[in-house]
Design a protein around this motif. Structure first.
Motif, PDB file in Angstrom:
ATOM      1  N   HIS A  67      -9.010  -8.663  10.996  1.00 46.12           N
ATOM      2  CA  HIS A  67      -8.485  -7.783   9.951  1.00 46.12           C
ATOM      3  C   HIS A  67      -8.901  -6.312  10.078  1.00 46.12           C
ATOM      4  CE1 HIS A  67      -6.659 -11.022   7.673  1.00 46.12           C
ATOM      5  NE2 HIS A  67      -7.716 -11.743   7.981  1.00 46.12           N
ATOM      6  N   GLU A  68      -9.704  -5.966  11.072  1.00 49.29           N
ATOM      7  CA  GLU A  68     -10.177  -4.582  11.168  1.00 49.29           C
ATOM      8  C   GLU A  68      -9.029  -3.587  11.302  1.00 49.29           C
ATOM      9  OE1 GLU A  68     -13.252  -1.738  13.711  1.00 49.29           O
ATOM     10  OE2 GLU A  68     -12.975  -3.839  14.287  1.00 49.29           O
ATOM     11  N   HIS A  69      -7.982  -3.972  12.016  1.00 51.17           N
ATOM     12  CA  HIS A  69      -6.862  -3.053  12.255  1.00 51.17           C
ATOM     13  C   HIS A  69      -6.097  -2.709  10.972  1.00 51.17           C
ATOM     14  CE1 HIS A  69      -4.921  -6.975  12.074  1.00 51.17           C
ATOM     15  NE2 HIS A  69      -3.761  -6.351  11.911  1.00 51.17           N
ATOM     16  N   GLU A  70      -6.321  -3.489   9.913  1.00 53.67           N
ATOM     17  CA  GLU A  70      -5.492  -3.330   8.726  1.00 53.67           C
ATOM     18  C   GLU A  70      -5.907  -2.155   7.842  1.00 53.67           C
ATOM     19  OE1 GLU A  70      -3.529  -7.614   7.941  1.00 53.67           O
ATOM     20  OE2 GLU A  70      -5.613  -7.459   7.299  1.00 53.67           O
ATOM     21  N   TRP A  71      -6.885  -1.362   8.282  1.00 57.38           N
ATOM     22  CA  TRP A  71      -7.159  -0.108   7.580  1.00 57.38           C
ATOM     23  C   TRP A  71      -5.906   0.765   7.549  1.00 57.38           C
ATOM     24  CZ3 TRP A  71      -6.403   4.586   9.936  1.00 57.38           C
ATOM     25  CH2 TRP A  71      -6.306   4.587  11.331  1.00 57.38           C
ATOM     26  N   LYS A  72      -5.032   0.566   8.544  1.00 55.04           N
ATOM     27  CA  LYS A  72      -3.817   1.382   8.626  1.00 55.04           C
ATOM     28  C   LYS A  72      -2.888   1.165   7.437  1.00 55.04           C
ATOM     29  CE  LYS A  72      -4.028   0.926  13.642  1.00 55.04           C
ATOM     30  NZ  LYS A  72      -3.433   0.243  14.826  1.00 55.04           N
ATOM     31  N   VAL A  73      -2.993   0.004   6.791  1.00 54.35           N
ATOM     32  CA  VAL A  73      -2.164  -0.266   5.612  1.00 54.35           C
ATOM     33  C   VAL A  73      -2.359   0.824   4.557  1.00 54.35           C
ATOM     34  CG1 VAL A  73      -1.887  -1.847   3.652  1.00 54.35           C
ATOM     35  CG2 VAL A  73      -2.094  -2.756   5.981  1.00 54.35           C
ATOM     36  N   TRP A  74      -3.601   1.317   4.451  1.00 55.05           N
ATOM     37  CA  TRP A  74      -3.912   2.282   3.402  1.00 55.05           C
ATOM     38  C   TRP A  74      -3.373   3.674   3.694  1.00 55.05           C
ATOM     39  CZ3 TRP A  74      -5.519   0.292  -1.049  1.00 55.05           C
ATOM     40  CH2 TRP A  74      -5.981  -1.035  -1.004  1.00 55.05           C
ATOM     41  N   ASP A  97      -0.254   4.051   4.075  1.00 52.17           N
ATOM     42  CA  ASP A  97       1.068   3.990   3.443  1.00 52.17           C
ATOM     43  C   ASP A  97       1.015   3.548   1.986  1.00 52.17           C
ATOM     44  OD1 ASP A  97       2.178   4.579   6.000  1.00 52.17           O
ATOM     45  OD2 ASP A  97       2.016   2.457   6.539  1.00 52.17           O
ATOM     46  N   VAL A  98      -0.183   3.288   1.477  1.00 54.14           N
ATOM     47  CA  VAL A  98      -0.338   2.793   0.112  1.00 54.14           C
ATOM     48  C   VAL A  98      -0.911   3.897  -0.760  1.00 54.14           C
ATOM     49  CG1 VAL A  98      -1.635   1.184  -1.349  1.00 54.14           C
ATOM     50  CG2 VAL A  98      -0.623   0.385   0.800  1.00 54.14           C
ATOM     51  N   THR A  99      -0.352   4.060  -1.941  1.00 53.65           N
ATOM     52  CA  THR A  99      -0.893   5.014  -2.902  1.00 53.65           C
ATOM     53  C   THR A  99      -1.870   4.282  -3.806  1.00 53.65           C
ATOM     54  OG1 THR A  99       1.127   6.334  -2.873  1.00 53.65           O
ATOM     55  CG2 THR A  99      -0.351   6.629  -4.753  1.00 53.65           C
ATOM     56  N   LEU A 100      -3.139   4.593  -3.651  1.00 50.26           N
ATOM     57  CA  LEU A 100      -4.160   3.986  -4.495  1.00 50.26           C
ATOM     58  C   LEU A 100      -4.172   4.719  -5.833  1.00 50.26           C
ATOM     59  CD1 LEU A 100      -6.555   1.926  -4.538  1.00 50.26           C
ATOM     60  CD2 LEU A 100      -8.031   3.836  -3.860  1.00 50.26           C
ATOM     61  N   PRO A 101      -4.013   3.994  -6.946  1.00 54.42           N
ATOM     62  CA  PRO A 101      -4.022   4.660  -8.254  1.00 54.42           C
ATOM     63  C   PRO A 101      -5.281   5.509  -8.449  1.00 54.42           C
ATOM     64  CG  PRO A 101      -3.277   2.383  -8.487  1.00 54.42           C
ATOM     65  CD  PRO A 101      -3.733   2.544  -7.063  1.00 54.42           C
ATOM     66  N   ASP A 102      -5.141   6.587  -9.198  1.00 50.03           N
ATOM     67  CA  ASP A 102      -6.203   7.586  -9.309  1.00 50.03           C
ATOM     68  C   ASP A 102      -7.512   7.024  -9.834  1.00 50.03           C
ATOM     69  OD1 ASP A 102      -4.474   9.481  -8.353  1.00 50.03           O
ATOM     70  OD2 ASP A 102      -3.950  10.287 -10.332  1.00 50.03           O
ATOM     71  N   ASP A 103      -7.452   6.000 -10.673  1.00 53.12           N
ATOM     72  CA  ASP A 103      -8.666   5.491 -11.298  1.00 53.12           C
ATOM     73  C   ASP A 103      -9.267   4.305 -10.563  1.00 53.12           C
ATOM     74  OD1 ASP A 103      -6.545   3.810 -11.887  1.00 53.12           O
ATOM     75  OD2 ASP A 103      -7.215   3.370 -13.928  1.00 53.12           O
ATOM     76  N   LYS A 104      -8.825   4.045  -9.306  1.00 51.87           N
ATOM     77  CA  LYS A 104      -9.278   2.869  -8.563  1.00 51.87           C
ATOM     78  C   LYS A 104     -10.175   3.256  -7.387  1.00 51.87           C
ATOM     79  CE  LYS A 104      -6.438   0.272 -11.019  1.00 51.87           C
ATOM     80  NZ  LYS A 104      -6.912  -0.676 -12.056  1.00 51.87           N
ATOM     81  N   CYS A 156      -7.904   7.921   4.411  1.00 52.67           N
ATOM     82  CA  CYS A 156      -6.672   7.381   3.820  1.00 52.67           C
ATOM     83  C   CYS A 156      -6.622   7.570   2.308  1.00 52.67           C
ATOM     84  CB  CYS A 156      -6.534   5.896   4.142  1.00 52.67           C
ATOM     85  SG  CYS A 156      -6.200   5.505   5.858  1.00 52.67           S
ATOM     86  N   VAL A 157      -7.729   7.285   1.617  1.00 47.19           N
ATOM     87  CA  VAL A 157      -7.677   7.249   0.143  1.00 47.19           C
ATOM     88  C   VAL A 157      -8.561   8.301  -0.520  1.00 47.19           C
ATOM     89  CG1 VAL A 157      -7.166   4.777   0.208  1.00 47.19           C
ATOM     90  CG2 VAL A 157      -9.536   5.526  -0.130  1.00 47.19           C
ATOM     91  N   GLY A 158      -9.394   8.983   0.253  1.00 49.13           N
ATOM     92  CA  GLY A 158     -10.301   9.976  -0.313  1.00 49.13           C
ATOM     93  C   GLY A 158     -11.744   9.503  -0.258  1.00 49.13           C
ATOM     94  N   ARG A 159     -12.640  10.387   0.112  1.00 43.69           N
ATOM     95  CA  ARG A 159     -14.028  10.012   0.355  1.00 43.69           C
ATOM     96  C   ARG A 159     -14.737   9.529  -0.904  1.00 43.69           C
ATOM     97  NH1 ARG A 159     -16.198  16.249   1.456  1.00 43.69           N
ATOM     98  NH2 ARG A 159     -15.883  16.976  -0.708  1.00 43.69           N
TER      99      ARG A 159
END
Length: 404
Positions: A315-322, A324-331, A361-364
């Motif tokens: 599953h290591e390669h699946e970081w790439k999914v993020w 294309d995904v918008t993580l909600p601001d409060d998550k 991908c989602v912010g530090r």
């Protein structure tokens, strides 16, 4: 639940290695060799030492290691689940194998149904490896007697959960910490036993949700963070034979997500985290459903943070999914960046690489570095603690890169 704006925090996924003395305490209690006061005194000491050791290893968001969930040997993949058998009224131990006693009509509303563990598609496809004790494929050797639901489900674990909470809070205070998390089984995984009482699987699922809600509330009401453990959301895919369509599986799973959201209704979502994995046994996982097919289901679970496998080689390669995904601001996300699936201790530079990918991908500020799954019962204790130290070192290196 804590987050950080100036560094990468670390946590772990729940189960940590039980000391041999604690395993012996569990065995002695089961055999009637010690009284309850001796037992609780020993567990209290073990949890206090555990919290201190996590802190020394560099873990920021600590747990109780699931030490209140009994194991009788070092290798144990099922304690996160089997503990609930003693905390639910309406269950009885059965002689028949799992999923052979379900009464007619109990699954009438399901497009697909779970098979027994031995008939999982990976178990069937790699039968020779599973049968060969020298292959390196490892499953728990402790027998598990599965119960059957033969009456209305009720929560009867108040004394046990209150003891777990009290000892963990004492351990946090003794180590100068204010925040910690405790795990509890989610309805989808809780309901993976035979049902002879309820007329449908959905009715049984919601009965599990209502019963376990009492445990969830107890943890949150005590001021702790609740982690909901639910491998079933991903792992059920391999336990359906023949393979269903992805669309059918997602409908099947969405009902379980809805039951979970029902169970945590009105509870403070900023104090809840969710753990997803594809099963923690040491064996092939070639049938795992890709994260890309699951991520929308994951994000529909109404919690603050999501823990998931991201460090093992399937599953290591699946970081790439993020990407294309918008993580909600409060998550927040809590990807596993060291793994239970290998005895190799990850290099801190590799751990840092994994963390930085997710941060980009989602912010530090929205990444908490974690373990793939619980390390307890899955790798040798010495290796487990080395992995937690590598996790902390990798987080420090990632922090230097992300906050130059």
């Amino acid at each position: 639940m804590r987050s950080s704006t100036d560094r990468i925090l670390t946590t772990q996924a729940g189960s940590l290695p039980r000391p041999d003395a604690l395993i012996e305490l569990n065995r002695s209690r089961a055999e009637g060799g010690i009284d309850e006061q001796q037992f609780h005194s020993g567990v209290n000491q073990a949890v206090t030492e555990l919290v201190g050791r996590q802190r020394s290893a560099g873990v920021d968001l600590v747990g109780d290691g699931e030490f209140g969930k009994s194991v009788s040997q070092r290798v144990d993949y099922g304690a996160w689940w089997s503990y609930s058998f003693q905390r639910l009224g309406g269950l009885e131990l059965a002689d028949a194998p799992l999923f052979e006693t379900t009464h007619e009509g109990a699954r009438a509303t399901e497009e697909v149904a779970l098979t027994s563990f031995g008939n999982r598609r990976d178990r069937v496809g790699f039968a020779e490896a599973y049968a060969d004790p020298t292959s390196g494929v490892e499953v728990s050797t402790s027998p598990m007697n599965f119960p059957v639901c033969r009456g209305p489900l009720t929560y009867v674990g108040h004394e046990a959960i209150n003891a777990d909470i009290a000892r963990f809070k004492r351990a946090l205070e003794a180590n100068g910490l204010e925040e910690g998390f405790m795990t509890a089984i989610a309805p989808a995984s809780c309901s993976r036993i035979d049902n002879e009482y309820y007329d449908s699987q959905e009715e049984f699922l919601y009965a599990c949700a209502e019963a376990m809600r009492e445990e969830y509330k107890a943890i949150i009401d005590a001021g702790l963070i609740l982690q909901l453990d639910d491998p079933a959301i991903a792992e059920n895919w391999d336990q359906i034979n023949p393979e269903p369509s992805v669309a059918d599986y997602k409908r099947f799973t969405m009902r379980r997500v809805e039951a979970l959201n029902h169970a945590i209704r009105d509870l403070p979502k900023d104090r809840i985290r969710f753990h997803l994995c594809w099963g923690s046994w040491h064996g092939p996982h070639t049938t795992d459903l890709p994260m890309r097919d699951l991520v929308d289901l994951l994000l529909s679970i109404d919690v603050r943070a999501y823990s998931f496998e991201a460090g093992n080689v399937r599953h290591e390669h699946e970081w790439k999914v993020w990407q294309d995904v918008t993580l909600p601001d409060d998550k927040l996300i809590m990807p596993g960046v060291v793994s239970h699936a290998t005895n190799v201790v990850e290099h801190p530079e590799l751990v840092a690489d994994r963390i930085v990918r997710f941060a980009e991908c989602v912010g530090r500020e929205r990444v908490v570095a974690s373990t793939d799954c619980g390390l307890g019962g899955r790798v040798h204790p010495q290796l487990a603690w080395a992995k937690l130290e590598a996790l902390a070192s990798g987080a420090e290196l990632a922090t230097e890169r992300l906050w130059p």
